[in-house]
Design a protein around this motif. Sequence first.
Motif, PDB file in Angstrom:
ATOM      1  N   SER A 134       0.825  -1.207   0.000  1.00  0.00           N
ATOM      2  CA  SER A 134       0.000   0.000   0.000  1.00  0.00           C
ATOM      3  C   SER A 134       0.863   1.263   0.000  1.00  0.00           C
ATOM      4  CB  SER A 134      -0.947   0.003   1.204  1.00  0.00           C
ATOM      5  OG  SER A 134      -0.225  -0.046   2.418  1.00  0.00           O
ATOM      6  N   SER A 135       2.022   1.212   0.651  1.00  0.00           N
ATOM      7  CA  SER A 135       2.923   2.371   0.649  1.00  0.00           C
ATOM      8  C   SER A 135       3.398   2.682  -0.762  1.00  0.00           C
ATOM      9  CB  SER A 135       4.130   2.102   1.558  1.00  0.00           C
ATOM     10  OG  SER A 135       3.731   1.961   2.903  1.00  0.00           O
ATOM     11  N   LEU A 136       3.632   1.642  -1.565  1.00  0.00           N
ATOM     12  CA  LEU A 136       4.080   1.850  -2.935  1.00  0.00           C
ATOM     13  C   LEU A 136       2.985   2.508  -3.777  1.00  0.00           C
ATOM     14  CD1 LEU A 136       5.943   1.603  -5.313  1.00  0.00           C
ATOM     15  CD2 LEU A 136       5.331  -0.827  -5.501  1.00  0.00           C
ATOM     16  N   VAL A 137       1.738   2.084  -3.609  1.00  0.00           N
ATOM     17  CA  VAL A 137       0.641   2.692  -4.379  1.00  0.00           C
ATOM     18  C   VAL A 137       0.567   4.183  -4.087  1.00  0.00           C
ATOM     19  CG1 VAL A 137      -1.863   2.758  -4.691  1.00  0.00           C
ATOM     20  CG2 VAL A 137      -0.692   0.554  -4.534  1.00  0.00           C
ATOM     21  N   LYS A 138       0.595   4.557  -2.816  1.00  0.00           N
ATOM     22  CA  LYS A 138       0.481   5.977  -2.447  1.00  0.00           C
ATOM     23  C   LYS A 138       1.712   6.775  -2.877  1.00  0.00           C
ATOM     24  CE  LYS A 138      -0.554   4.693   1.784  1.00  0.00           C
ATOM     25  NZ  LYS A 138      -0.930   4.734   3.238  1.00  0.00           N
ATOM     26  N   ALA A 139       2.891   6.150  -2.767  1.00  0.00           N
ATOM     27  CA  ALA A 139       4.111   6.845  -3.167  1.00  0.00           C
ATOM     28  C   ALA A 139       4.182   7.005  -4.688  1.00  0.00           C
ATOM     29  CB  ALA A 139       5.337   6.076  -2.663  1.00  0.00           C
ATOM     30  N   ALA A 140       3.744   5.997  -5.430  1.00  0.00           N
ATOM     31  CA  ALA A 140       3.741   6.089  -6.893  1.00  0.00           C
ATOM     32  C   ALA A 140       2.789   7.181  -7.360  1.00  0.00           C
ATOM     33  CB  ALA A 140       3.360   4.737  -7.495  1.00  0.00           C
ATOM     34  N   HIS A 141       1.641   7.268  -6.721  1.00  0.00           N
ATOM     35  CA  HIS A 141       0.693   8.331  -7.071  1.00  0.00           C
ATOM     36  C   HIS A 141       1.306   9.706  -6.845  1.00  0.00           C
ATOM     37  CE1 HIS A 141      -2.276  11.303  -5.449  1.00  0.00           C
ATOM     38  NE2 HIS A 141      -2.762  11.122  -6.664  1.00  0.00           N
ATOM     39  N   ALA A 142       1.946   9.906  -5.696  1.00  0.00           N
ATOM     40  CA  ALA A 142       2.536  11.210  -5.381  1.00  0.00           C
ATOM     41  C   ALA A 142       3.659  11.551  -6.352  1.00  0.00           C
ATOM     42  CB  ALA A 142       3.051  11.212  -3.945  1.00  0.00           C
ATOM     43  N   SER A 143       4.485  10.561  -6.677  1.00  0.00           N
ATOM     44  CA  SER A 143       5.621  10.802  -7.560  1.00  0.00           C
ATOM     45  C   SER A 143       5.172  11.186  -8.960  1.00  0.00           C
ATOM     46  CB  SER A 143       6.508   9.552  -7.611  1.00  0.00           C
ATOM     47  OG  SER A 143       7.575   9.713  -8.519  1.00  0.00           O
ATOM     48  N   VAL A 144       4.220  10.448  -9.521  1.00  0.00           N
ATOM     49  CA  VAL A 144       3.744  10.725 -10.883  1.00  0.00           C
ATOM     50  C   VAL A 144       2.928  12.008 -10.924  1.00  0.00           C
ATOM     51  CG1 VAL A 144       2.265   9.862 -12.748  1.00  0.00           C
ATOM     52  CG2 VAL A 144       3.805   8.291 -11.540  1.00  0.00           C
ATOM     53  N   ASN A 145       2.113  12.236  -9.900  1.00  0.00           N
ATOM     54  CA  ASN A 145       1.251  13.416  -9.881  1.00  0.00           C
ATOM     55  C   ASN A 145       2.048  14.713  -9.818  1.00  0.00           C
ATOM     56  OD1 ASN A 145      -1.428  14.388  -9.982  1.00  0.00           O
ATOM     57  ND2 ASN A 145      -1.413  14.781  -7.781  1.00  0.00           N
ATOM     58  N   ALA A 146       3.254  14.636  -9.251  1.00  0.00           N
ATOM     59  CA  ALA A 146       4.088  15.836  -9.119  1.00  0.00           C
ATOM     60  C   ALA A 146       4.904  16.130 -10.370  1.00  0.00           C
ATOM     61  CB  ALA A 146       5.033  15.681  -7.931  1.00  0.00           C
ATOM     62  N   SER A 147       4.882  15.222 -11.350  1.00  0.00           N
ATOM     63  CA  SER A 147       5.664  15.430 -12.568  1.00  0.00           C
ATOM     64  C   SER A 147       5.047  16.540 -13.416  1.00  0.00           C
ATOM     65  CB  SER A 147       5.742  14.130 -13.379  1.00  0.00           C
ATOM     66  OG  SER A 147       4.452  13.736 -13.809  1.00  0.00           O
ATOM     67  N   LYS A 148       5.872  17.163 -14.260  1.00  0.00           N
ATOM     68  CA  LYS A 148       5.407  18.289 -15.070  1.00  0.00           C
ATOM     69  C   LYS A 148       4.350  17.871 -16.081  1.00  0.00           C
ATOM     70  CE  LYS A 148       9.660  21.023 -14.717  1.00  0.00           C
ATOM     71  NZ  LYS A 148      10.770  21.674 -15.480  1.00  0.00           N
ATOM     72  N   SER A 149       4.475  16.678 -16.629  1.00  0.00           N
ATOM     73  CA  SER A 149       3.531  16.240 -17.657  1.00  0.00           C
ATOM     74  C   SER A 149       2.141  15.968 -17.100  1.00  0.00           C
ATOM     75  CB  SER A 149       4.058  14.981 -18.350  1.00  0.00           C
ATOM     76  OG  SER A 149       4.211  13.920 -17.410  1.00  0.00           O
ATOM     77  N   VAL A 150       2.059  15.631 -15.809  1.00  0.00           N
ATOM     78  CA  VAL A 150       0.758  15.311 -15.183  1.00  0.00           C
ATOM     79  C   VAL A 150       0.197  16.527 -14.465  1.00  0.00           C
ATOM     80  CG1 VAL A 150      -0.428  13.825 -13.533  1.00  0.00           C
ATOM     81  CG2 VAL A 150       1.400  12.894 -14.969  1.00  0.00           C
ATOM     82  N   ALA A 151       1.031  17.221 -13.708  1.00  0.00           N
ATOM     83  CA  ALA A 151       0.674  18.507 -13.072  1.00  0.00           C
ATOM     84  C   ALA A 151      -0.600  18.440 -12.246  1.00  0.00           C
ATOM     85  CB  ALA A 151       0.548  19.595 -14.143  1.00  0.00           C
ATOM     86  N   GLY A 152      -0.710  17.407 -11.402  1.00  0.00           N
ATOM     87  CA  GLY A 152      -1.823  17.344 -10.458  1.00  0.00           C
ATOM     88  C   GLY A 152      -3.121  16.797 -11.009  1.00  0.00           C
ATOM     89  N   ARG A 153      -3.127  16.269 -12.232  1.00  0.00           N
ATOM     90  CA  ARG A 153      -4.373  15.761 -12.822  1.00  0.00           C
ATOM     91  C   ARG A 153      -4.703  14.337 -12.387  1.00  0.00           C
ATOM     92  NH1 ARG A 153      -4.000  14.723 -17.730  1.00  0.00           N
ATOM     93  NH2 ARG A 153      -1.786  15.101 -18.074  1.00  0.00           N
ATOM     94  N   LEU A 154      -3.807  13.697 -11.624  1.00  0.00           N
ATOM     95  CA  LEU A 154      -4.009  12.310 -11.192  1.00  0.00           C
ATOM     96  C   LEU A 154      -4.546  12.281  -9.770  1.00  0.00           C
ATOM     97  CD1 LEU A 154      -3.651   9.283 -11.841  1.00  0.00           C
ATOM     98  CD2 LEU A 154      -1.333   9.457 -10.902  1.00  0.00           C
ATOM     99  N   LYS A 155      -5.740  11.705  -9.582  1.00  0.00           N
ATOM    100  CA  LYS A 155      -6.375  11.636  -8.270  1.00  0.00           C
ATOM    101  C   LYS A 155      -6.325  10.198  -7.740  1.00  0.00           C
ATOM    102  CE  LYS A 155      -7.564  15.947  -8.737  1.00  0.00           C
ATOM    103  NZ  LYS A 155      -6.970  17.021  -7.909  1.00  0.00           N
ATOM    104  N   LEU A 156      -6.183  10.089  -6.427  1.00  0.00           N
ATOM    105  CA  LEU A 156      -6.194   8.789  -5.761  1.00  0.00           C
ATOM    106  C   LEU A 156      -7.494   8.651  -4.986  1.00  0.00           C
ATOM    107  CD1 LEU A 156      -4.568   6.192  -5.020  1.00  0.00           C
ATOM    108  CD2 LEU A 156      -3.747   7.433  -2.998  1.00  0.00           C
ATOM    109  N   VAL A 157      -8.276   7.613  -5.291  1.00  0.00           N
ATOM    110  CA  VAL A 157      -9.564   7.387  -4.626  1.00  0.00           C
ATOM    111  C   VAL A 157      -9.513   6.031  -3.937  1.00  0.00           C
ATOM    112  CG1 VAL A 157     -12.056   7.142  -4.897  1.00  0.00           C
ATOM    113  CG2 VAL A 157     -10.795   8.761  -6.333  1.00  0.00           C
ATOM    114  N   GLU A 158      -9.637   6.030  -2.619  1.00  0.00           N
ATOM    115  CA  GLU A 158      -9.632   4.771  -1.869  1.00  0.00           C
ATOM    116  C   GLU A 158     -11.059   4.279  -1.668  1.00  0.00           C
ATOM    117  OE1 GLU A 158      -7.853   2.760   2.230  1.00  0.00           O
ATOM    118  OE2 GLU A 158      -7.811   4.938   1.982  1.00  0.00           O
TER     119      GLU A 158
END
Length: 327
Positions: A134-158
């Motif tokens: 579960s730590s990897l899922v949350k960390a992967a979301h944060a890492s990708v979401n912070a990239s310039k190409s994504v710029a916060g468009r990726l949401k995590l829904v539990e």
Amino acid sequence: MSKKPNKTSRRPAKKAPATRSSKTVRTTAAKRPRPAATPRIDERIALALEAIAAGMAAAAPKRSNADSLASAEAFIWHPDGRLAPVPKVSRVDIELLQGINQQVDTLIENTRRFANGLPANNALLWGARGMGKSSLVKAAHASVNASKSVAGRLKLVEIHREDIESLPALMEQIRASDFYFIVFCDDLSFDGNDASYKSLKAVLEGGIEGRPDNVILYATSNRRHLLAREMIENERSTAINPGEAVEEKVSLSDRFGLWLGFHKCSQDEYLDMVRGYCSHYGIKTDAAELERDALEWSTTRGSRSGRVAWQFVQELAGRLGVKLATK
């Protein structure tokens, strides 16, 4: 000569006017409508305030779904149709996940492709407890979401395990959104006669609508096939055709295109996790003493894992008076 009696005309006696009995009076009085009671002043005030509040609520501008989704980067789904925003996600930095380098690289690449509109697979992270699924899922979301190409468009829904049956309703709510969504279910498994897995199967691959293009599902489980072994064996032993009896339920895990296995870590990997945490949080101690105490801690717990390493570091930081604040 006898006198004839005078013939006097006898008029019938007038009847006295009838009087109503007290019983009749009471009955008639009871039938008469009573005047409505005048509300007390406090009741009138309460009614007026309720009317004012209702009018203000109706006049207030409604918040759009897009506005609510933009308010946070992570949400918790409730089966009544609410997406509750999470102000601060509980997670660890991606560089602190030791001993699972291959899993980290694979999931981040899959997540990055998805967030950039490219084909990607639903992922099942299965295996040993406490190894960072579960730590990897949350960390992967944060890492990708912070990239310039994504710029916060990726949401995590539990979504919680017990709410899986409401998954189609969640899909309907976010299908038309401009955001991308990782729908995450932690510790997913099914027992007994639980039939809610059918909702998950339909969303993953089998339904007419299928999975929306802006949604991907990540799940963690201690079981590779999401079912207890005794549940599979029981179905196999009592069925006419043992192979077909469990096919429907076992096929659920097959609908996750990406399988990432997590296994118990070695002693060296465990010590690397401890050293990584200590370096990240600025915990300074003698190297030999740190190794000895960390191994003793894992022995008393009967296992070595990322979770055990983190628990030891919390104990060590508390003992040394160090606050675990991210640098």
